[in-house]
Design a protein around this motif. Structure first.
Motif, PDB file in Angstrom:
ATOM      1  N   ALA A   1       0.817  -1.213   0.000  1.00 15.37           N
ATOM      2  CA  ALA A   1       0.000   0.000   0.000  1.00 15.37           C
ATOM      3  C   ALA A   1       0.849   1.260   0.000  1.00 15.37           C
ATOM      4  O   ALA A   1       0.509   2.256  -0.653  1.00 15.37           O
ATOM      5  CB  ALA A   1      -0.938  -0.003   1.205  1.00 15.37           C
ATOM      6  N   ALA A   2       1.950   1.267   0.744  1.00 17.49           N
ATOM      7  CA  ALA A   2       2.763   2.478   0.886  1.00 17.49           C
ATOM      8  C   ALA A   2       3.771   2.652  -0.242  1.00 17.49           C
ATOM      9  O   ALA A   2       4.420   3.696  -0.325  1.00 17.49           O
ATOM     10  CB  ALA A   2       3.486   2.459   2.229  1.00 17.49           C
ATOM     11  N   THR A   3       3.894   1.669  -1.112  1.00 14.09           N
ATOM     12  CA  THR A   3       4.828   1.748  -2.233  1.00 14.09           C
ATOM     13  C   THR A   3       4.139   2.367  -3.444  1.00 14.09           C
ATOM     14  O   THR A   3       2.954   2.134  -3.683  1.00 14.09           O
ATOM     15  CB  THR A   3       5.337   0.344  -2.606  1.00 14.09           C
ATOM     16  OG1 THR A   3       6.047  -0.204  -1.496  1.00 14.09           O
ATOM     17  CG2 THR A   3       6.252   0.380  -3.817  1.00 14.09           C
ATOM     18  N   GLY A   4       4.893   3.155  -4.194  1.00 19.43           N
ATOM     19  CA  GLY A   4       4.374   3.679  -5.457  1.00 19.43           C
ATOM     20  C   GLY A   4       3.888   5.106  -5.421  1.00 19.43           C
ATOM     21  O   GLY A   4       3.445   5.635  -6.437  1.00 19.43           O
ATOM     22  N   PHE A   5       3.971   5.771  -4.264  1.00 14.89           N
ATOM     23  CA  PHE A   5       3.551   7.167  -4.169  1.00 14.89           C
ATOM     24  C   PHE A   5       4.657   8.098  -4.667  1.00 14.89           C
ATOM     25  O   PHE A   5       5.852   7.808  -4.547  1.00 14.89           O
ATOM     26  CB  PHE A   5       3.224   7.547  -2.721  1.00 14.89           C
ATOM     27  CG  PHE A   5       1.865   7.103  -2.265  1.00 14.89           C
ATOM     28  CD1 PHE A   5       0.741   7.857  -2.568  1.00 14.89           C
ATOM     29  CD2 PHE A   5       1.706   5.929  -1.540  1.00 14.89           C
ATOM     30  CE1 PHE A   5      -0.516   7.452  -2.145  1.00 14.89           C
ATOM     31  CE2 PHE A   5       0.458   5.515  -1.115  1.00 14.89           C
ATOM     32  CZ  PHE A   5      -0.664   6.276  -1.420  1.00 14.89           C
ATOM     33  N   THR A   6       4.242   9.216  -5.214  1.00 15.31           N
ATOM     34  CA  THR A   6       5.158  10.308  -5.548  1.00 15.31           C
ATOM     35  C   THR A   6       4.598  11.589  -4.945  1.00 15.31           C
ATOM     36  O   THR A   6       3.442  11.637  -4.516  1.00 15.31           O
ATOM     37  CB  THR A   6       5.290  10.479  -7.073  1.00 15.31           C
ATOM     38  OG1 THR A   6       3.985  10.754  -7.636  1.00 15.31           O
ATOM     39  CG2 THR A   6       5.855   9.225  -7.731  1.00 15.31           C
ATOM     40  N   GLY A   7       5.409  12.634  -4.928  1.00 12.51           N
ATOM     41  CA  GLY A   7       4.938  13.924  -4.447  1.00 12.51           C
ATOM     42  C   GLY A   7       5.006  14.060  -2.939  1.00 12.51           C
ATOM     43  O   GLY A   7       5.634  13.261  -2.242  1.00 12.51           O
ATOM     44  N   THR A   8       4.313  15.073  -2.427  1.00 13.59           N
ATOM     45  CA  THR A   8       4.400  15.439  -1.006  1.00 13.59           C
ATOM     46  C   THR A   8       3.014  15.551  -0.392  1.00 13.59           C
ATOM     47  O   THR A   8       2.063  15.997  -1.042  1.00 13.59           O
ATOM     48  CB  THR A   8       5.119  16.795  -0.860  1.00 13.59           C
ATOM     49  OG1 THR A   8       6.419  16.695  -1.433  1.00 13.59           O
ATOM     50  CG2 THR A   8       5.249  17.192   0.598  1.00 13.59           C
ATOM     51  N   THR A   9       2.901  15.129   0.873  1.00 10.85           N
ATOM     52  CA  THR A   9       1.677  15.332   1.632  1.00 10.85           C
ATOM     53  C   THR A   9       2.043  15.705   3.056  1.00 10.85           C
ATOM     54  O   THR A   9       3.219  15.618   3.460  1.00 10.85           O
ATOM     55  CB  THR A   9       0.784  14.079   1.609  1.00 10.85           C
ATOM     56  OG1 THR A   9      -0.510  14.416   2.109  1.00 10.85           O
ATOM     57  CG2 THR A   9       1.373  12.958   2.459  1.00 10.85           C
ATOM     58  N   ASN A  10       1.040  16.127   3.838  1.00 16.22           N
ATOM     59  CA  ASN A  10       1.286  16.583   5.208  1.00 16.22           C
ATOM     60  C   ASN A  10       0.278  15.970   6.168  1.00 16.22           C
ATOM     61  O   ASN A  10      -0.932  15.958   5.881  1.00 16.22           O
ATOM     62  CB  ASN A  10       1.151  18.111   5.299  1.00 16.22           C
ATOM     63  CG  ASN A  10       2.179  18.833   4.451  1.00 16.22           C
ATOM     64  OD1 ASN A  10       3.279  19.130   4.908  1.00 16.22           O
ATOM     65  ND2 ASN A  10       1.802  19.145   3.203  1.00 16.22           N
ATOM     66  N   LEU A  11       0.782  15.482   7.296  1.00  9.69           N
ATOM     67  CA  LEU A  11      -0.076  15.086   8.411  1.00  9.69           C
ATOM     68  C   LEU A  11      -0.047  16.237   9.411  1.00  9.69           C
ATOM     69  O   LEU A  11       1.011  16.580   9.942  1.00  9.69           O
ATOM     70  CB  LEU A  11       0.432  13.805   9.062  1.00  9.69           C
ATOM     71  CG  LEU A  11       0.491  12.550   8.176  1.00  9.69           C
ATOM     72  CD1 LEU A  11       0.944  11.344   8.992  1.00  9.69           C
ATOM     73  CD2 LEU A  11      -0.855  12.270   7.528  1.00  9.69           C
ATOM     74  N   VAL A  12      -1.219  16.831   9.633  1.00 10.37           N
ATOM     75  CA  VAL A  12      -1.301  18.057  10.427  1.00 10.37           C
ATOM     76  C   VAL A  12      -2.177  17.828  11.651  1.00 10.37           C
ATOM     77  O   VAL A  12      -3.321  17.364  11.531  1.00 10.37           O
ATOM     78  CB  VAL A  12      -1.866  19.217   9.583  1.00 10.37           C
ATOM     79  CG1 VAL A  12      -1.993  20.480  10.431  1.00 10.37           C
ATOM     80  CG2 VAL A  12      -0.988  19.473   8.364  1.00 10.37           C
ATOM     81  N   VAL A  13      -1.624  18.169  12.822  1.00 11.30           N
ATOM     82  CA  VAL A  13      -2.385  18.104  14.073  1.00 11.30           C
ATOM     83  C   VAL A  13      -2.739  19.536  14.474  1.00 11.30           C
ATOM     84  O   VAL A  13      -1.864  20.409  14.545  1.00 11.30           O
ATOM     85  CB  VAL A  13      -1.575  17.430  15.191  1.00 11.30           C
ATOM     86  CG1 VAL A  13      -2.356  17.461  16.508  1.00 11.30           C
ATOM     87  CG2 VAL A  13      -1.253  15.987  14.807  1.00 11.30           C
ATOM     88  N   THR A  14      -4.029  19.789  14.693  1.00 12.51           N
ATOM     89  CA  THR A  14      -4.480  21.119  15.124  1.00 12.51           C
ATOM     90  C   THR A  14      -5.178  21.011  16.465  1.00 12.51           C
ATOM     91  O   THR A  14      -5.685  19.939  16.829  1.00 12.51           O
ATOM     92  CB  THR A  14      -5.459  21.740  14.099  1.00 12.51           C
ATOM     93  OG1 THR A  14      -6.650  20.945  14.065  1.00 12.51           O
ATOM     94  CG2 THR A  14      -4.827  21.806  12.712  1.00 12.51           C
ATOM     95  N   ASN A  15      -5.223  22.140  17.175  1.00 14.35           N
ATOM     96  CA  ASN A  15      -5.994  22.139  18.423  1.00 14.35           C
ATOM     97  C   ASN A  15      -7.443  22.472  18.115  1.00 14.35           C
ATOM     98  O   ASN A  15      -7.823  22.628  16.949  1.00 14.35           O
ATOM     99  CB  ASN A  15      -5.377  23.093  19.449  1.00 14.35           C
ATOM    100  CG  ASN A  15      -5.404  24.544  18.975  1.00 14.35           C
ATOM    101  OD1 ASN A  15      -6.149  24.914  18.056  1.00 14.35           O
ATOM    102  ND2 ASN A  15      -4.586  25.389  19.604  1.00 14.35           N
ATOM    103  N   SER A  16      -8.249  22.596  19.151  1.00 12.49           N
ATOM    104  CA  SER A  16      -9.683  22.821  18.954  1.00 12.49           C
ATOM    105  C   SER A  16      -9.978  24.152  18.287  1.00 12.49           C
ATOM    106  O   SER A  16     -11.069  24.348  17.741  1.00 12.49           O
ATOM    107  CB  SER A  16     -10.409  22.741  20.297  1.00 12.49           C
ATOM    108  OG  SER A  16      -9.886  23.704  21.209  1.00 12.49           O
ATOM    109  N   SER A  17      -9.002  25.072  18.281  1.00  9.92           N
ATOM    110  CA  SER A  17      -9.179  26.372  17.621  1.00  9.92           C
ATOM    111  C   SER A  17      -8.635  26.367  16.202  1.00  9.92           C
ATOM    112  O   SER A  17      -8.652  27.399  15.522  1.00  9.92           O
ATOM    113  CB  SER A  17      -8.477  27.463  18.436  1.00  9.92           C
ATOM    114  OG  SER A  17      -9.046  27.558  19.727  1.00  9.92           O
TER     115      SER A  17
END
Length: 719
Positions: A336-352
């Motif tokens: 599943a994790a093989t074959g990706f290109t480019g960039t992505t972001n995992l973002v953690v935000t607070n309640s605001s």
């Protein structure tokens, strides 16, 4: 000439006239009897040593024309075929509704885009969110209803085929039995006209069901053959058809063949000899046209869901959810994790909506960079596809976790230090250089934030290559059904998963002429990991799956058929879609906003008044999408709105063409029947002329007898 001869001439003429008057009487009394064929009595002059000796009568015959009868039977078969086909196709067209009405399924799809556009202006409105979910549910319910109705119509066609086969058998039996009656009368000089008329009526009924050709068998009866030359009725025997109707019918149902056992005892697939008639129209609609419409509708709905999910995965709810759980992929983490290109972001935000942690994934290089709440880089590293979950969890620095269980990816924001209660997580793509695998972003590929979910696989670009592990257990069995384009069965192949573990091993076994389907077509693996079958021949052979005992990776995994979408599986997708329970149960999980990665540190990157996510979803109707080949549509780029318009137009064109063929076939059949009736039917004027003629002949014969009597009397008086 002696007086005895004169008397015999008069008597023979009197008897002949009586017989002819009886025939005329029968004809006139049956003037309006449907199917009645005018009778005629042969009469011939009798001579003895070259001297006239009166008149004799022969066999009672029917006024038939072999040519006109054959033309009429052929036209009747064509008309019945066109009528049966149009009748059911018109029912299918009716399921889609009038394109000008709001309730039309394609207009329901367009209404969803409009609803999202309106909601973008007031993204926090509960009413707007409810309207979106309601419209989505209406659209999915309506498309599923249409799909179910198409299968109901196919089942109705199947039931009618079963009934038609029984009727054919009864008619063939009756026609054959009448051959014996007619033959006996023919030999003894009796009147077989009644039996011949009944037999002709049976043949007319038979021609409505199947195509038949008729010829005389030399003893007054008939020999029947299909237009392809297969014997149905011979001088003293007849063929028998057999058919087992299906039980429950769905989009990937494989129907049984109609078999025929000929007069010689040979059993064959009757599909090779079914050229026209009601059974042909029903099988064409059941096995071809309805299947293609169902496939194309399923592709439209699948593309609709895929496009909507793509946009929804590019957006976020406000506040961001504490966890995002993906769909079942039936892949290993490494696959599943093989074959990706480019960039992505995992973002953690607070309640605001303020960013607390961001992990940027360079999926081309397999590296990550972590940023803190101030936007400063606090760590870098790499990841391996097989350990993607643990590697990226470490990169989250305690602010979140990544897990992969039973083929399902999940990401979550930690609710404890260094995170805090109320933190949420979002997957955010950059404006340029976004992540992609088979045309889908990271979140979209794993289905982390899907709006429309499915209980099964809906996309079949698995990403596997020839060197990938196929993931199925050696010895698991799959039964394939191979047929010609006309539905005639070629073979049933019992295939076993090979001992070799790579996709190349699976392909080799599938394409083998001994262990697989290589005698009838070839499987190939596309660059996106789709397993596709191409049948030999023009038009090409067709493959379906009768049973599949395989499962991928574990006992509860998808079968090969489900995983790759083999056979008729893609058409079954349409009944598996629904609005995500996570969203229908909480309207505020609907992702209407987008995370702004350019927001200054400490300020909200995710705000409740943002409707950019909704606006993105409102535009998917005009976005370009690469549709798969389905039904009457080939592979190619189009938009949802254009594809829907084309599908509606194709169904309308099919129905219109079928109606024209029906009308044309009916007109031709009516003309052929009229011409045949002009020869076979009773003409009252003609019969009145015959009545007068034979009455006069009767009177003349009576006078001859009277004259002979008078001459006898004179001679006797002279003695």
């Amino acid at each position: 000439m002696s007086l005895s001869n004169i008397l015999n001439i008069g008597v023979s003429g009197l008897i002949t006239a009586q017989n002819q008057l009886s025939i005329v009487s029968d004809n006139i009394s049956n003037l309006n009897t449907p199917g009645y064929i005018r009778k005629k009595l042969e009469q011939n002059a009798a001579t003895v040593n070259g001297v006239g000796a009166g008149v004799t009568t022969g066999q009672v015959n029917l006024s038939t024309s072999t040519y006109l009868q054959s033309a009429s039977l052929k036209a009747t078969s064509a008309s019945a075929q066109a009528q049966a086909y149009y009748e059911l196709l018109d029912q299918i067209q009716g399921q889609f509704g009038d394109i000008s009405e709001a309730g039309n399924v394609f207009n329901l799809g367009d209404e969803i885009f409009t609803t999202f556009a309106k909601a973008a202006e007031s993204p926090q409105s509960t009413a707007s969110r409810q309207e979106i979910v309601t419209n989505l549910e209406n659209f999915l319910d309506e498309t599923a209803r249409i799909a179910d109705q198409i299968q109901t119509i196919r089942k109705d066609a199947d039931s009618r085929i079963s009934s038609g086969v029984k009727s054919v058998n009864d008619l063939l039996k009756n026609i054959s039995q009448l051959n014996g009656v007619i033959s006996q009368a023919y030999v003894t000089g009796g009147d077989a006209s009644g039996a011949q008329t009944t037999q002709s009526q049976y043949m007319d009924e038979l021609s409505k069901l199947i195509d038949v050709g008729v010829s005389s068998n030399g003893t007054g009866g008939v020999t029947l053959r299909t237009q392809s030359g297969f014997n149905l009725v011979t001088k003293d025997s007849y063929a028998t058809l057999s058919y087992q109707s299906a039980g429950n019918v769905d989009a990937d149902t494989t129907f049984n063949s109609i078999y025929v056992t000929g007069p010689d005892g040979e059993k064959r697939d009757f599909g090779d000899h079914l050229g026209s008639g009601e059974l042909k129209g029903l099988t064409d609609l059941r096995d071809d046209t309805s299947v293609k419409i169902s496939e194309q509708l399923s592709e439209y709905v699948s593309a609709f869901a895929d496009q909507l999910n793509a946009a929804h995965n590019a957006a976020s709810a406000v506040p961001a959810p504490t966890a995002l759980n993906g769909k079942a992929t039936d892949l290993t983490l490494a696959e599943a994790a093989t074959g990706f290109t480019g960039t992505t972001n995992l973002v953690v935000t607070n309640s605001s909506g303020v960013i607390q942690r961001r992990v940027e994934l360079n999926m081309t290089a397999g590296t990550w960079t972590a940023y803190n709440a101030a936007g400063a880089a606090v760590g870098t590293g790499g990841y391996a596809p097989a350990t993607f979950d643990t590697d990226i969890t470490a990169a989250m620095g305690g602010y979140g976790t990544v897990s992969f269980t039973n083929g399902q990816l999940s990401v979550a924001a930690s609710q404890t230090a260094p995170g805090s209660a109320g933190n949420g997580i979002a997957v955010v793509e950059p404006d340029t250089g976004a992540s992609a695998k088979n045309g889908r972003s990271f979140s979209h590929y794993f289905g982390l934030n899907d709006l429309i979910t499915s209980s099964g696989h809906t996309q079949y670009d698995t990403g596997l290559t020839s060197t990938s592990n196929h993931g199925f257990t050696a010895g698991d069995t799959i039964r394939f059904d191979l047929r010609e384009a006309n539905g005639s069965i070629l073979a049933k192949v019992d295939f076993q998963i090979p001992a070799g573990t790579q996709m190349s091993d699976l392909l080799t076994a599938l394409n083998s002429t001994t262990t697989g389907v290589g005698s009838y077509g070839q499987f190939a693996l596309s660059s996106e990991g789709e397993l596709q079958f191409t049948g030999y021949g023009t038009p090409s052979n067709k493959l379906s799956v009768l049973s599949d005992q395989s499962s991928r990776l574990n006992a509860g995994g998808a079968s090969l058929t489900e995983f790759f979408g083999v056979g008729g599986t893609p058409a079954t997708r349409i009944g598996t879609f629904s609005v995500s329970d996570r969203i229908s149960n909480n309207l505020y999980n609907l992702s209407m906003a987008q995370v702004d990665l350019s927001a200054p540190a400490g300020e909200s990157a995710l705000v409740s008044g943002d409707g950019d996510g909704a606006l993105l979803m409102s535009k998917i109707g005009d976005a370009t999408y690469n549709f798969n080949k389905a039904g009457y549509s080939g592979v190619g780029l189009s938009s949802l709105s254009r594809y829907a318009s084309d599908l509606a137009g194709q169904i309308g064109t099919l129905a219109s063409s079928a109606e024209k063929r029906r009308d044309s076939a009916e007109a031709l059949s009516s003309e052929a029947t009229a011409r045949r009736s002009s020869v076979e039917g009773v003409n009252l004027d003609e019969e009145l002329v015959n009545l007068t003629t034979f009455q006069q002949a009767y009177n003349a014969s009576s006078r001859v007898i009277q004259t002979a009597k008078d001459m006898y009397d004179i001679l006797l008086n002279l003695v």
